[in-house]
Design a protein around this motif. Structure first.
Motif, mmCIF file in Angstrom:
data_model
loop_
_atom_site.group_PDB
_atom_site.id
_atom_site.type_symbol
_atom_site.label_atom_id
_atom_site.label_comp_id
_atom_site.label_asym_id
_atom_site.label_seq_id
_atom_site.Cartn_x
_atom_site.Cartn_y
_atom_site.Cartn_z
ATOM 1 N N GLY A 280 0.805 -1.222 0.000
ATOM 2 C CA GLY A 280 0.000 0.000 0.000
ATOM 3 C C GLY A 280 0.834 1.267 0.000
ATOM 4 N N GLY A 281 2.141 1.129 0.325
ATOM 5 C CA GLY A 281 3.021 2.295 0.327
ATOM 6 C C GLY A 281 2.545 3.365 1.289
ATOM 7 N N ARG A 282 2.449 4.597 0.782
ATOM 8 C CA ARG A 282 2.086 5.738 1.623
ATOM 9 C C ARG A 282 0.643 5.676 2.105
ATOM 10 N NH1 ARG A 282 2.964 10.382 -2.847
ATOM 11 N NH2 ARG A 282 4.358 8.814 -3.682
ATOM 12 N N LYS A 283 -0.213 4.849 1.453
ATOM 13 C CA LYS A 283 -1.631 4.807 1.821
ATOM 14 C C LYS A 283 -1.845 4.320 3.246
ATOM 15 C CE LYS A 283 -2.756 2.483 -1.939
ATOM 16 N NZ LYS A 283 -3.561 1.752 -2.954
ATOM 17 N N ALA A 284 -1.006 3.396 3.721
ATOM 18 C CA ALA A 284 -1.140 2.902 5.095
ATOM 19 C C ALA A 284 -0.897 4.026 6.097
ATOM 20 C CB ALA A 284 -0.157 1.759 5.340
ATOM 21 N N PHE A 285 0.114 4.852 5.847
ATOM 22 C CA PHE A 285 0.442 5.944 6.762
ATOM 23 C C PHE A 285 -0.571 7.081 6.657
ATOM 24 C CE2 PHE A 285 4.337 3.629 5.902
ATOM 25 C CZ PHE A 285 4.801 3.395 7.191
ATOM 26 N N ASN A 286 -1.108 7.295 5.446
ATOM 27 C CA ASN A 286 -2.172 8.275 5.290
ATOM 28 C C ASN A 286 -3.390 7.886 6.121
ATOM 29 O OD1 ASN A 286 -0.734 9.875 3.467
ATOM 30 N ND2 ASN A 286 -1.507 8.781 1.678
ATOM 31 N N ALA A 287 -3.718 6.591 6.114
ATOM 32 C CA ALA A 287 -4.889 6.102 6.857
ATOM 33 C C ALA A 287 -4.704 6.300 8.360
ATOM 34 C CB ALA A 287 -5.124 4.626 6.540
ATOM 35 N N ILE A 288 -3.513 5.999 8.878
ATOM 36 C CA ILE A 288 -3.241 6.189 10.303
ATOM 37 C C ILE A 288 -3.280 7.671 10.656
ATOM 38 C CG2 ILE A 288 -1.490 5.941 12.100
ATOM 39 C CD1 ILE A 288 -2.847 3.344 11.465
ATOM 40 N N TYR A 289 -2.764 8.504 9.762
ATOM 41 C CA TYR A 289 -2.768 9.955 9.978
ATOM 42 C C TYR A 289 -4.204 10.487 10.056
ATOM 43 C CZ TYR A 289 -2.382 14.895 8.576
ATOM 44 O OH TYR A 289 -2.505 16.250 8.486
ATOM 45 N N VAL A 290 -5.074 10.045 9.153
ATOM 46 C CA VAL A 290 -6.475 10.479 9.175
ATOM 47 C C VAL A 290 -7.150 9.994 10.458
ATOM 48 C CG1 VAL A 290 -8.731 10.225 8.062
ATOM 49 C CG2 VAL A 290 -6.705 10.603 6.667
ATOM 50 N N ALA A 291 -6.870 8.733 10.846
ATOM 51 C CA ALA A 291 -7.446 8.190 12.078
ATOM 52 C C ALA A 291 -7.020 9.010 13.289
ATOM 53 C CB ALA A 291 -7.013 6.732 12.248
ATOM 54 N N GLN A 292 -5.759 9.418 13.301
ATOM 55 C CA GLN A 292 -5.233 10.215 14.406
ATOM 56 C C GLN A 292 -5.968 11.546 14.503
ATOM 57 O OE1 GLN A 292 -0.973 10.340 14.300
ATOM 58 N NE2 GLN A 292 -0.785 11.738 16.017
ATOM 59 N N ASN A 293 -6.200 12.193 13.368
ATOM 60 C CA ASN A 293 -6.878 13.484 13.376
ATOM 61 C C ASN A 293 -8.362 13.347 13.692
ATOM 62 O OD1 ASN A 293 -5.162 15.983 12.373
ATOM 63 N ND2 ASN A 293 -4.353 14.146 11.373
ATOM 64 N N LEU A 294 -8.968 12.244 13.267
ATOM 65 C CA LEU A 294 -10.366 12.003 13.630
ATOM 66 C C LEU A 294 -10.478 11.841 15.144
ATOM 67 C CD1 LEU A 294 -13.286 11.489 12.833
ATOM 68 C CD2 LEU A 294 -12.704 9.089 12.419
ATOM 69 N N GLY A 295 -9.515 11.148 15.738
ATOM 70 C CA GLY A 295 -9.492 10.990 17.191
ATOM 71 C C GLY A 295 -9.346 12.319 17.909
ATOM 72 N N VAL A 296 -8.480 13.195 17.374
ATOM 73 C CA VAL A 296 -8.305 14.526 17.970
ATOM 74 C C VAL A 296 -9.616 15.303 17.940
ATOM 75 C CG1 VAL A 296 -7.204 16.774 17.665
ATOM 76 C CG2 VAL A 296 -5.838 14.695 17.481
#
Length: 397
Positions: free
Chosen positions: A124-140
């Protein structure tokens, strides 16, 4: 996306939602409820960040030695123990002790979450890290919103709510992460020892890149500190300022998937992606530096959010690409500790510049920091002989 990544995404949302119940209200609680000065509140937050830096580095090394599952469980357990203590004893000086322990515990968690995300979906390359980043901001966004509601009813319930979220998180980790298999550092030790020179060059490349990453965070955090204070001085209400961060979170959740599609379509390399992001950051601070009305800061925040969507997910992706097999956790620990270090140093530096000179001087210095960050981003991989092509397992750096 694989099921394992979805479990990591859900865990990240729960983790950050729990943390975000408290961190936006820390200063208010220390100042208004514990009766301490803002300077003391700043010292407490600095100690929390310093403990998190240590936790990041320790957690990254731990991931490589014992794996992501055990590392995350350890981090959650330390954090949960401190939160239980904070629920019952949230006076002074217990508060500062528990905040330091919480910083260390949460610091252990994040490198393992990012390293596991890259490991379970390498293709998935960068897509895995993008998904975690979005999850982190949704949590915030969720935590900050819910935290305000809970605090309005009873501030003491904030500590209980935070504890409950981490209880949920440890259940997700125990039953969901145990079966997630990643390469261990022990299995890769022969490979690392056999390519010492190449590994050293990769580490140097990451450290150069993280120098610019640190400078970007030093500048970014001014929106939460000096710029926040400045908006109050020019009669922009606290409600309007809070709205800026609500817009920030909403734009990331909605906009990141759209941005991913654009970057994929035009096959933008990670290096170019980061340089574009830093350039957008510069535009954001130029707008904010000239703003005198809420509308100006709103435009600046929108531009800032677009810039961070380019940069923040890209750096851990590059770190994963650079990491020798079995050292993914250590590299993610460096990235996370760099970001935390920027959040720790930024408020102090910004406050001193404004107190000694002016807001205009601060903005000039911040633009200079971004220009340095562009240079480090351009040159960080110059010494590497192997060039990776976009779309491969490790992605393009």
């Amino acid at each position: 996306m694989p099921r394992a990544l979805w479990l990591l995404i859900i865990g990240m949302i729960v983790n950050v939602t729990g943390s975000s119940f408290l961190w936006p209200l820390n200063t208010i609680y220390i100042h208004d409820h514990l009766g301490k000065s803002l300077s003391v509140a700043g010292i407490v937050l600095m100690l929390n960040s310093a403990a998190s830096v240590i936790g990041n580095l320790y957690g990254g090394n731990l991931f490589d030695k014992i794996g992501g599952y055990k590392s995350i469980i350890l981090g959650i357990s330390i954090t949960l123990a401190a939160l239980v203590g904070l629920t019952f004893w949230h006076g002074w000086p217990e508060y500062i002790v528990f905040q330091v322990i919480i910083g260390f515990g949460t610091g252990i968690i994040f490198p393992s979450m990012y390293a596991m995300a890259g490991s379970v979906w390498k293709e998935g390359g960068r897509k895995a890290f993008n998904a975690i980043y979005v999850a982190q901001n949704l949590g915030v966004a969720l935590g900050a919103s819910l935290g305000g509601i809970v605090a309005a009813y009873s501030f003491q319930l904030i500590f209980l709510a935070n504890t409950v979220m981490y209880i949920v998180f440890i259940f997700i980790a125990v039953f969901g992460y145990k079966g997630i298999l990643v390469d261990s550092g022990k299995q890769a030790s022969v490979e690392i020892n056999g390519t010492t020179d190449k590994s050293r060059k990769k580490l140097y490349a990451l450290l150069i890149l993280c120098t610019g990453y640190l400078l970007c965070w030093v500048a970014y955090v001014q929106w939460q500190t000096t710029i926040a204070s400045y908006t109050q001085e020019i009669n922009i209400s606290l409600t309007q300022y809070s709205l800026l961060w609500s817009i920030n979170g909403a734009l990331i959740v909605v906009g990141q998937p759209l941005l991913n599609g654009v970057l994929k379509r035009f096959t933008v390399s990670l290096k170019l992606q980061m340089i574009i992001g830093i350039g957008i950051f510069i535009v954001s601070f130029l707008v904010a530096g000239k703003a005198t009305l809420f509308s100006g800061f709103l435009v600046g925040m929108i531009i800032l959010t677009i810039g961070e969507m380019f940069i923040w997910p890209a750096v851990p992706t590059v770190a994963f690409n650079l990491a020798p097999k079995g050292r993914e956790g250590f590299y993610q620990g460096i990235v996370n500790s760099t970001a935390t270090g920027g959040r720790m140093v930024g408020p102090i530096m910004g406050g001193l510049l404004v107190d000694m000179y002016s807001m205009s001087a601060l903005f000039i210095v911040l633009i200079a920091l971004f220009l340095i960050a562009i240079i480090t981003t351009l040159v960080y991989d110059r010494s590497l002989k192997t060039k990776m092509v976009s779309g491969t397992v490790r992605g393009q750096i």
